[in-house]
Design a protein around this motif. Structure first.
Motif, mmCIF file in Angstrom:
data_model
loop_
_atom_site.group_PDB
_atom_site.id
_atom_site.type_symbol
_atom_site.label_atom_id
_atom_site.label_comp_id
_atom_site.label_asym_id
_atom_site.label_seq_id
_atom_site.Cartn_x
_atom_site.Cartn_y
_atom_site.Cartn_z
ATOM 1 N N PHE A 62 -2.063 -7.171 35.699
ATOM 2 C CA PHE A 62 -1.045 -8.075 36.262
ATOM 3 C C PHE A 62 -0.379 -8.792 35.185
ATOM 4 N N ASP A 63 0.785 -9.249 35.146
ATOM 5 C CA ASP A 63 1.322 -10.435 34.000
ATOM 6 C C ASP A 63 1.754 -11.618 34.982
ATOM 7 N N ILE A 64 0.731 -12.628 34.847
ATOM 8 C CA ILE A 64 1.033 -13.804 35.675
ATOM 9 C C ILE A 64 1.622 -14.907 34.760
ATOM 10 N N GLY A 65 2.950 -15.421 35.065
ATOM 11 C CA GLY A 65 3.413 -16.385 34.604
ATOM 12 C C GLY A 65 2.664 -17.696 34.266
ATOM 13 N N SER A 66 2.647 -18.456 33.056
ATOM 14 C CA SER A 66 2.068 -19.458 33.072
ATOM 15 C C SER A 66 2.549 -20.570 34.187
ATOM 16 N N MET A 67 3.831 -20.575 34.575
ATOM 17 C CA MET A 67 4.350 -21.746 35.286
ATOM 18 C C MET A 67 3.899 -21.203 37.177
ATOM 19 N N LYS A 149 3.166 -21.969 20.669
ATOM 20 C CA LYS A 149 3.314 -23.328 21.279
ATOM 21 C C LYS A 149 3.416 -23.304 22.429
ATOM 22 N N ILE A 150 3.700 -22.200 23.346
ATOM 23 C CA ILE A 150 3.859 -22.257 24.829
ATOM 24 C C ILE A 150 3.178 -20.830 25.090
ATOM 25 N N LEU A 151 2.183 -21.293 26.214
ATOM 26 C CA LEU A 151 1.452 -20.237 27.042
ATOM 27 C C LEU A 151 2.475 -19.637 27.765
ATOM 28 N N THR A 152 2.676 -18.408 27.645
ATOM 29 C CA THR A 152 3.909 -17.925 28.560
ATOM 30 C C THR A 152 3.181 -16.992 29.735
ATOM 31 N N ALA A 153 1.947 -16.192 29.660
ATOM 32 C CA ALA A 153 1.466 -15.549 30.619
ATOM 33 C C ALA A 153 0.054 -15.085 30.510
ATOM 34 N N ILE A 154 -0.553 -14.960 31.800
ATOM 35 C CA ILE A 154 -2.059 -14.599 31.721
ATOM 36 C C ILE A 154 -2.112 -13.228 32.178
ATOM 37 N N LYS A 155 -2.840 -12.249 31.608
ATOM 38 C CA LYS A 155 -2.922 -10.997 31.860
ATOM 39 C C LYS A 155 -4.198 -10.668 32.357
ATOM 40 N N ILE A 156 -4.316 -10.052 33.471
ATOM 41 C CA ILE A 156 -5.448 -9.338 34.062
ATOM 42 C C ILE A 156 -5.436 -8.130 34.387
ATOM 43 N N SER A 157 -6.432 -7.263 34.178
ATOM 44 C CA SER A 157 -6.559 -5.751 34.692
ATOM 45 C C SER A 157 -7.056 -5.817 36.177
ATOM 46 N N GLU A 158 -6.519 -4.597 36.628
ATOM 47 C CA GLU A 158 -7.057 -4.501 37.970
ATOM 48 C C GLU A 158 -8.568 -4.425 38.278
ATOM 49 N N SER A 159 -9.212 -5.021 39.062
ATOM 50 C CA SER A 159 -10.653 -4.669 39.152
ATOM 51 C C SER A 159 -11.124 -5.492 40.515
ATOM 52 N N ARG A 160 -12.483 -5.576 40.648
ATOM 53 C CA ARG A 160 -13.178 -5.947 41.867
ATOM 54 C C ARG A 160 -13.781 -7.206 41.485
ATOM 55 N N ILE A 161 -13.484 -8.352 42.442
ATOM 56 C CA ILE A 161 -14.072 -9.712 41.925
ATOM 57 C C ILE A 161 -14.903 -10.297 43.020
ATOM 58 N N LYS A 162 -16.009 -10.643 42.671
ATOM 59 C CA LYS A 162 -16.828 -11.482 43.670
ATOM 60 C C LYS A 162 -17.258 -12.973 43.023
ATOM 61 N N PHE A 163 -17.209 -13.719 44.016
ATOM 62 C CA PHE A 163 -17.397 -15.208 43.470
ATOM 63 C C PHE A 163 -17.942 -16.148 44.631
ATOM 64 N N ASP A 164 -18.996 -16.884 44.092
ATOM 65 C CA ASP A 164 -19.516 -18.054 44.956
ATOM 66 C C ASP A 164 -19.809 -19.331 44.123
ATOM 67 N N SER A 165 -19.874 -20.350 44.994
ATOM 68 C CA SER A 165 -20.312 -21.533 44.283
ATOM 69 C C SER A 165 -21.284 -22.177 45.001
ATOM 70 N N ILE A 166 -22.081 -23.170 44.312
ATOM 71 C CA ILE A 166 -22.956 -24.100 44.981
ATOM 72 C C ILE A 166 -22.515 -25.592 44.538
ATOM 73 N N GLY A 167 -22.322 -26.428 45.657
ATOM 74 C CA GLY A 167 -22.098 -27.764 45.312
ATOM 75 C C GLY A 167 -22.677 -28.578 46.492
ATOM 76 N N ARG A 168 -22.360 -29.949 46.321
ATOM 77 C CA ARG A 168 -22.891 -30.877 47.354
ATOM 78 C C ARG A 168 -22.333 -30.572 48.594
ATOM 79 N N SER A 169 -21.197 -30.057 48.830
ATOM 80 C CA SER A 169 -20.342 -29.798 50.004
ATOM 81 C C SER A 169 -19.475 -28.532 49.748
ATOM 82 N N PRO A 170 -19.070 -27.635 50.529
ATOM 83 C CA PRO A 170 -18.408 -26.466 50.429
ATOM 84 C C PRO A 170 -17.175 -26.612 49.791
ATOM 85 N N LYS A 171 -16.371 -27.780 49.799
ATOM 86 C CA LYS A 171 -15.229 -27.991 48.822
ATOM 87 C C LYS A 171 -15.615 -28.981 47.630
#
Length: 247
Positions: A62-67, A149-171
């Motif tokens: 995927f090509d994701i525009g910086s804006m 001078k200008i970041l135009t795009a962020i590229k990522i390849s297709e994959s499976r992602i898992k994520f979790d976070s620990i904080g004082r509250s969920p948000k």
């Protein structure tokens, strides 16, 4: 302090404005937040009209525009993991204005979304040089970066992602977060966030690697005002192993 505002219609015009010696000129939304300049006089170059707000897909990437805004990024992928990282990263109204390029250039190590992008092995595309560099290689040098001078795009390849976070509250901003990306080839990347100037890549390998050791090394100097290194090591190894088992 903004002393000049420009909204170029094409990349050539934008680069010419950013190349000016006087006044100092910075891109707006594609990498700089004016409120952080603490009164320094600058000219801002608005990138809204440069066509950098699209997402396109090729065979396995995927090509994701910086804006692209955080909300647009989440809406496109409709991933519970990405949605969760975005919801912790910013309030709903901020998600509609903050851009992915701005986040990449300015977020620190507590950023859940930057941690997720590091796990995904995102690459950054810069103009006018056409330079492409991995996020992991770019982050340590972003304050001195001069190859584009200008970041135009962020590229990522297709994959499976898992994520979790620990904080004082969920948000709340995390004191520890972890993202695990896995590819059909068997490749695994584990990124850890919640402290420091940037997230940390703990592992780029496969499931046969010593995950506990990799995470422990990544968190060995993670002590700050929010948590001790010992706490983060204990919680981080458990979190990474759980996410890996779910991936």
């Amino acid at each position: 302090m903004i002393i000049d505002y420009s909204r170029p219609k094409n990349m050539k015009e934008a680069i010419a404005l950013l190349d000016r010696k006087e006044p100092r000129s910075i891109p707006l939304a594609g990498g700089s937040i004016v409120s952080k300049l603490r009164g320094e006089p600058v000219a801002v170059v608005d990138l809204q009209d440069l066509g950098l707000a699209q997402i396109s897909k090729s065979t396995n990437s995927f090509d994701i525009g910086s804006m692209v805004t955080l909300n647009e990024f989440g809406e496109y992928f409709k991933s519970p993991e990405i949605t969760k990282a975005i919801s912790i990263q910013a309030a709903k109204n901020k998600q509609n204005s903050a851009t992915l390029g701005g986040l990449v250039c300015l977020a620190d190590g507590r950023s859940p979304l930057l941690t997720l992008l590091l796990a995904l092995d995102a690459s950054l595309v810069w103009e006018p040089t056409g330079k492409t560099i991995s996020l992991g290689n770019w982050l340590p040098q972003r304050r001195e970066w001069n190859e584009g001078k200008i970041l135009t795009a962020i590229k990522i390849s297709e994959s499976r992602i898992k994520f979790d976070s620990i904080g004082r509250s969920p948000k709340d901003q995390p004191i520890l977060c972890c993202a695990v990306a896995s590819w059909k080839t068997g490749r695994i990347r584990i990124a850890i966030g919640g402290f420091g100037p940037t997230p940390t890549l703990a592992l780029d390998g496969n499931k046969t690697d010593n995950i506990q050791k990799a995470v422990k090394i990544a968190l060995s100097n993670s002590k700050d005002q929010w948590a001790s290194s010992e706490y983060r090591i204990e919680a981080g190894t458990k979190l990474a192993e759980r996410l890996l088992n779910e991936s």
